[in-house]
Motif scaffolding. Structure first.
Motif, PDB file in Angstrom:
ATOM      1  N   GLN A 134       0.829  -1.211   0.000  1.00 11.06           N
ATOM      2  CA  GLN A 134       0.000   0.000   0.000  1.00 11.06           C
ATOM      3  C   GLN A 134       0.862   1.260   0.000  1.00 11.06           C
ATOM      4  O   GLN A 134       0.604   2.206  -0.742  1.00 11.06           O
ATOM      5  CB  GLN A 134      -0.908   0.013   1.231  1.00 11.06           C
ATOM      6  N   LEU A 135       1.887   1.242   0.844  1.00 12.57           N
ATOM      7  CA  LEU A 135       2.767   2.403   0.926  1.00 12.57           C
ATOM      8  C   LEU A 135       3.544   2.596  -0.364  1.00 12.57           C
ATOM      9  O   LEU A 135       3.770   3.723  -0.814  1.00 12.57           O
ATOM     10  CB  LEU A 135       3.726   2.239   2.113  1.00 12.57           C
ATOM     11  N   ARG A 136       3.952   1.481  -0.965  1.00 14.70           N
ATOM     12  CA  ARG A 136       4.700   1.567  -2.223  1.00 14.70           C
ATOM     13  C   ARG A 136       3.825   2.196  -3.305  1.00 14.70           C
ATOM     14  O   ARG A 136       4.282   3.057  -4.068  1.00 14.70           O
ATOM     15  CB  ARG A 136       5.151   0.171  -2.644  1.00 14.70           C
ATOM     16  N   ALA A 137       2.571   1.768  -3.380  1.00 12.86           N
ATOM     17  CA  ALA A 137       1.676   2.291  -4.417  1.00 12.86           C
ATOM     18  C   ALA A 137       1.408   3.775  -4.232  1.00 12.86           C
ATOM     19  O   ALA A 137       1.232   4.507  -5.209  1.00 12.86           O
ATOM     20  CB  ALA A 137       0.356   1.507  -4.390  1.00 12.86           C
ATOM     21  N   ALA A 138       1.383   4.233  -2.978  1.00  9.10           N
ATOM     22  CA  ALA A 138       1.096   5.638  -2.706  1.00  9.10           C
ATOM     23  C   ALA A 138       2.355   6.498  -2.645  1.00  9.10           C
ATOM     24  O   ALA A 138       2.260   7.723  -2.553  1.00  9.10           O
ATOM     25  CB  ALA A 138       0.324   5.767  -1.392  1.00  9.10           C
ATOM     26  N   GLY A 139       3.533   5.873  -2.674  1.00 10.58           N
ATOM     27  CA  GLY A 139       4.779   6.641  -2.606  1.00 10.58           C
ATOM     28  C   GLY A 139       5.067   7.189  -1.228  1.00 10.58           C
ATOM     29  O   GLY A 139       5.626   8.283  -1.094  1.00 10.58           O
ATOM     30  N   ILE A 140       4.669   6.447  -0.190  1.00 10.32           N
ATOM     31  CA  ILE A 140       4.846   6.891   1.193  1.00 10.32           C
ATOM     32  C   ILE A 140       6.056   6.188   1.810  1.00 10.32           C
ATOM     33  O   ILE A 140       6.179   4.967   1.730  1.00 10.32           O
ATOM     34  CB  ILE A 140       3.582   6.582   2.024  1.00 10.32           C
ATOM     35  N   ASN A 141       6.927   6.951   2.427  1.00  9.24           N
ATOM     36  CA  ASN A 141       8.095   6.389   3.091  1.00  9.24           C
ATOM     37  C   ASN A 141       7.708   5.818   4.454  1.00  9.24           C
ATOM     38  O   ASN A 141       6.666   6.167   5.014  1.00  9.24           O
ATOM     39  CB  ASN A 141       9.177   7.447   3.262  1.00  9.24           C
ATOM     40  N   LEU A 142       8.586   4.976   4.989  1.00  5.37           N
ATOM     41  CA  LEU A 142       8.315   4.325   6.268  1.00  5.37           C
ATOM     42  C   LEU A 142       9.572   4.376   7.121  1.00  5.37           C
ATOM     43  O   LEU A 142      10.686   4.151   6.631  1.00  5.37           O
ATOM     44  CB  LEU A 142       7.886   2.881   6.032  1.00  5.37           C
ATOM     45  N   GLU A 143       9.401   4.665   8.405  1.00  2.00           N
ATOM     46  CA  GLU A 143      10.547   4.749   9.312  1.00  2.00           C
ATOM     47  C   GLU A 143      10.224   4.066  10.643  1.00  2.00           C
ATOM     48  O   GLU A 143       9.161   4.299  11.224  1.00  2.00           O
ATOM     49  CB  GLU A 143      10.925   6.206   9.572  1.00  2.00           C
ATOM     50  N   PHE A 144      11.156   3.216  11.110  1.00  2.00           N
ATOM     51  CA  PHE A 144      11.034   2.571  12.409  1.00  2.00           C
ATOM     52  C   PHE A 144      12.092   3.159  13.336  1.00  2.00           C
ATOM     53  O   PHE A 144      13.264   3.262  12.974  1.00  2.00           O
ATOM     54  CB  PHE A 144      11.225   1.060  12.281  1.00  2.00           C
ATOM     55  N   LEU A 145      11.687   3.524  14.539  1.00  2.00           N
ATOM     56  CA  LEU A 145      12.595   4.171  15.471  1.00  2.00           C
ATOM     57  C   LEU A 145      13.473   3.193  16.230  1.00  2.00           C
ATOM     58  O   LEU A 145      14.536   3.562  16.731  1.00  2.00           O
ATOM     59  CB  LEU A 145      11.790   5.023  16.470  1.00  2.00           C
ATOM     60  N   THR A 146      13.047   1.941  16.345  1.00  2.00           N
ATOM     61  CA  THR A 146      13.828   0.946  17.076  1.00  2.00           C
ATOM     62  C   THR A 146      13.476  -0.439  16.551  1.00  2.00           C
ATOM     63  O   THR A 146      12.630  -0.589  15.678  1.00  2.00           O
ATOM     64  CB  THR A 146      13.534   1.033  18.595  1.00  2.00           C
ATOM     65  N   GLY A 147      14.128  -1.459  17.103  1.00  2.00           N
ATOM     66  CA  GLY A 147      13.828  -2.828  16.690  1.00  2.00           C
ATOM     67  C   GLY A 147      14.719  -3.326  15.572  1.00  2.00           C
ATOM     68  O   GLY A 147      15.657  -2.666  15.144  1.00  2.00           O
ATOM     69  N   GLU A 148      14.392  -4.505  15.082  1.00  2.00           N
ATOM     70  CA  GLU A 148      15.200  -5.180  14.066  1.00  2.00           C
ATOM     71  C   GLU A 148      15.242  -4.407  12.750  1.00  2.00           C
ATOM     72  O   GLU A 148      16.223  -4.483  12.015  1.00  2.00           O
ATOM     73  CB  GLU A 148      14.635  -6.584  13.827  1.00  2.00           C
ATOM     74  N   LEU A 149      14.171  -3.685  12.425  1.00  2.00           N
ATOM     75  CA  LEU A 149      14.098  -2.961  11.152  1.00  2.00           C
ATOM     76  C   LEU A 149      14.315  -1.472  11.331  1.00  2.00           C
ATOM     77  O   LEU A 149      13.848  -0.660  10.531  1.00  2.00           O
ATOM     78  CB  LEU A 149      12.740  -3.208  10.489  1.00  2.00           C
ATOM     79  N   GLN A 150      15.036  -1.079  12.380  1.00  2.00           N
ATOM     80  CA  GLN A 150      15.240   0.339  12.680  1.00  2.00           C
ATOM     81  C   GLN A 150      15.844   1.080  11.492  1.00  2.00           C
ATOM     82  O   GLN A 150      16.760   0.598  10.830  1.00  2.00           O
ATOM     83  CB  GLN A 150      16.163   0.497  13.890  1.00  2.00           C
ATOM     84  N   GLY A 151      15.303   2.273  11.235  1.00  2.00           N
ATOM     85  CA  GLY A 151      15.808   3.106  10.152  1.00  2.00           C
ATOM     86  C   GLY A 151      14.718   3.470   9.169  1.00  2.00           C
ATOM     87  O   GLY A 151      13.544   3.128   9.337  1.00  2.00           O
ATOM     88  N   SER A 152      15.100   4.187   8.123  1.00  2.00           N
ATOM     89  CA  SER A 152      14.168   4.612   7.080  1.00  2.00           C
ATOM     90  C   SER A 152      14.171   3.597   5.945  1.00  2.00           C
ATOM     91  O   SER A 152      15.223   3.092   5.554  1.00  2.00           O
ATOM     92  CB  SER A 152      14.559   5.996   6.552  1.00  2.00           C
ATOM     93  N   HIS A 153      12.975   3.322   5.430  1.00  2.00           N
ATOM     94  CA  HIS A 153      12.844   2.333   4.361  1.00  2.00           C
ATOM     95  C   HIS A 153      12.024   2.914   3.226  1.00  2.00           C
ATOM     96  O   HIS A 153      10.980   3.522   3.450  1.00  2.00           O
ATOM     97  CB  HIS A 153      12.187   1.057   4.885  1.00  2.00           C
ATOM     98  N   ASP A 154      12.512   2.714   2.027  1.00  2.00           N
ATOM     99  CA  ASP A 154      11.827   3.178   0.828  1.00  2.00           C
ATOM    100  C   ASP A 154      10.921   2.060   0.329  1.00  2.00           C
ATOM    101  O   ASP A 154      11.408   1.003  -0.091  1.00  2.00           O
ATOM    102  CB  ASP A 154      12.861   3.548  -0.239  1.00  2.00           C
ATOM    103  N   PRO A 155       9.596   2.246   0.350  1.00  2.00           N
ATOM    104  CA  PRO A 155       8.682   1.183  -0.072  1.00  2.00           C
ATOM    105  C   PRO A 155       8.881   0.727  -1.506  1.00  2.00           C
ATOM    106  O   PRO A 155       8.456  -0.360  -1.876  1.00  2.00           O
ATOM    107  CB  PRO A 155       7.294   1.826   0.110  1.00  2.00           C
ATOM    108  N   SER A 156       9.543   1.554  -2.334  1.00  2.00           N
ATOM    109  CA  SER A 156       9.752   1.168  -3.730  1.00  2.00           C
ATOM    110  C   SER A 156      10.909   0.193  -3.887  1.00  2.00           C
ATOM    111  O   SER A 156      11.087  -0.390  -4.952  1.00  2.00           O
ATOM    112  CB  SER A 156      10.011   2.413  -4.585  1.00  2.00           C
ATOM    113  N   GLY A 157      11.706   0.002  -2.840  1.00  2.00           N
ATOM    114  CA  GLY A 157      12.838  -0.911  -2.928  1.00  2.00           C
ATOM    115  C   GLY A 157      12.474  -2.321  -2.489  1.00  2.00           C
ATOM    116  O   GLY A 157      11.367  -2.590  -2.047  1.00  2.00           O
ATOM    117  N   VAL A 158      13.433  -3.214  -2.604  1.00  2.00           N
ATOM    118  CA  VAL A 158      13.182  -4.624  -2.283  1.00  2.00           C
ATOM    119  C   VAL A 158      13.600  -4.965  -0.861  1.00  2.00           C
ATOM    120  O   VAL A 158      13.196  -5.992  -0.321  1.00  2.00           O
ATOM    121  CB  VAL A 158      13.942  -5.545  -3.270  1.00  2.00           C
TER     122      VAL A 158
END
Length: 258
Positions: A134-158
């Protein structure tokens, strides 16, 4: 609105005829009120600002959201959607509101990042992967402040998609290990899920009620626990099912005559 424009001038120029094949949006149909659709963002257009939308979730009402809310505020998030609801729930109303707002802002040309304390707040496995789509289709970025996936993630990437899949594999691994532990405990004669609430009298009554073709729920409503902390209460349908299955399994074992 026509599905395709048919005029003589366009027929004279085949290239234009092909380019003007227009798919009719689902909301464009006879009898409906006309509304303006979101305008697509032109390629290469610079975003008109950047908005950070926060989302916080606790699995139960008794859990506190303070840690998540404080972290989101420290990360510069000014608009936060929060709720207390289980991960297994089919819908998360506040999360849906956050995504809807992010879509509206993105359609208006604003760069948007959905900020979450930890990826588990959004879900796991297929749910997290579906949200990433959903985020990829809308072009919305995603960021986690902590945990295993901490950091900024581009929904358009793999990368994010792979990490979401790994998160689902982790959940299945934990589930398998738990089931293996239960089977090992049963093999050693240990009771899983607390003290037993069934007895021979309850089993006898349950067998009698089953012969009357009653449902598990109805059978459980007619049984009463006679011992332990749950004395006087009705057993759950799951407890009745387990008791009957254990009885049927024992009855199916052939006996050896001496």
């Amino acid at each position: 609105m026509a599905v395709q424009y048919h005029t003589a001038r366009f027929r004279l120029v085949p290239a234009l005829a092909k380019a003007l094949t227009v798919a009719t949006p689902p909301i464009r149909k006879p009898g409906t009120l006309w509304i303006e659709l979101p305008r697509p963002i032109a390629a290469g257009t610079e975003p008109a600002g950047h908005v950070r939308i926060g989302y916080a979730r606790a699995s139960t009402v008794r859990q506190s959201l303070n840690t998540q809310l404080d972290a989101l505020q420290a990360a510069g998030v000014t608009r936060v959607f929060a709720e207390k609801i289980s991960t297994r729930a089919t819908t998360h109303p506040e999360l849906d509101k956050a995504i809807d707002l992010a879509r509206e802002l993105r359609a208006a040309g604003v760069a948007v990042t959905l900020v979450v304390h930890e990826h588990k707040r959004l879900g796991r496995g297929l749910d997290l992967a579906a949200l990433a789509e959903q985020l990829r289709a809308a072009g919305i970025n995603l960021e986690f402040l902590t945990g295993e996936l901490q950091g900024s993630h581009d929904p358009s990437g793999v990368v994010f998609t792979v990490l979401a899949a790994l998160s689902g594999m982790e959940r299945e691994y934990i589930r398998d290990r738990t089931l293996e532990g239960h089977e090992s405990a049963r093999a050693r004669g240990r009771t899983i899920g607390g003290a037993a609430v069934t007895d021979e009298a309850m089993l006898s009554m349950a067998l009698h009620l089953r012969e009357q073709n009653l449902s598990l729920r109805d059978i459980a409503a007619r049984l009463v626990i006679t011992k332990g902390k749950k004395k006087g209460q009705h057993p759950s349908p799951a407890t009745v099912l387990r008791m009957l299955r254990e009885h049927d399994g024992a009855a199916a074992v052939p006996t050896t005559m001496g």
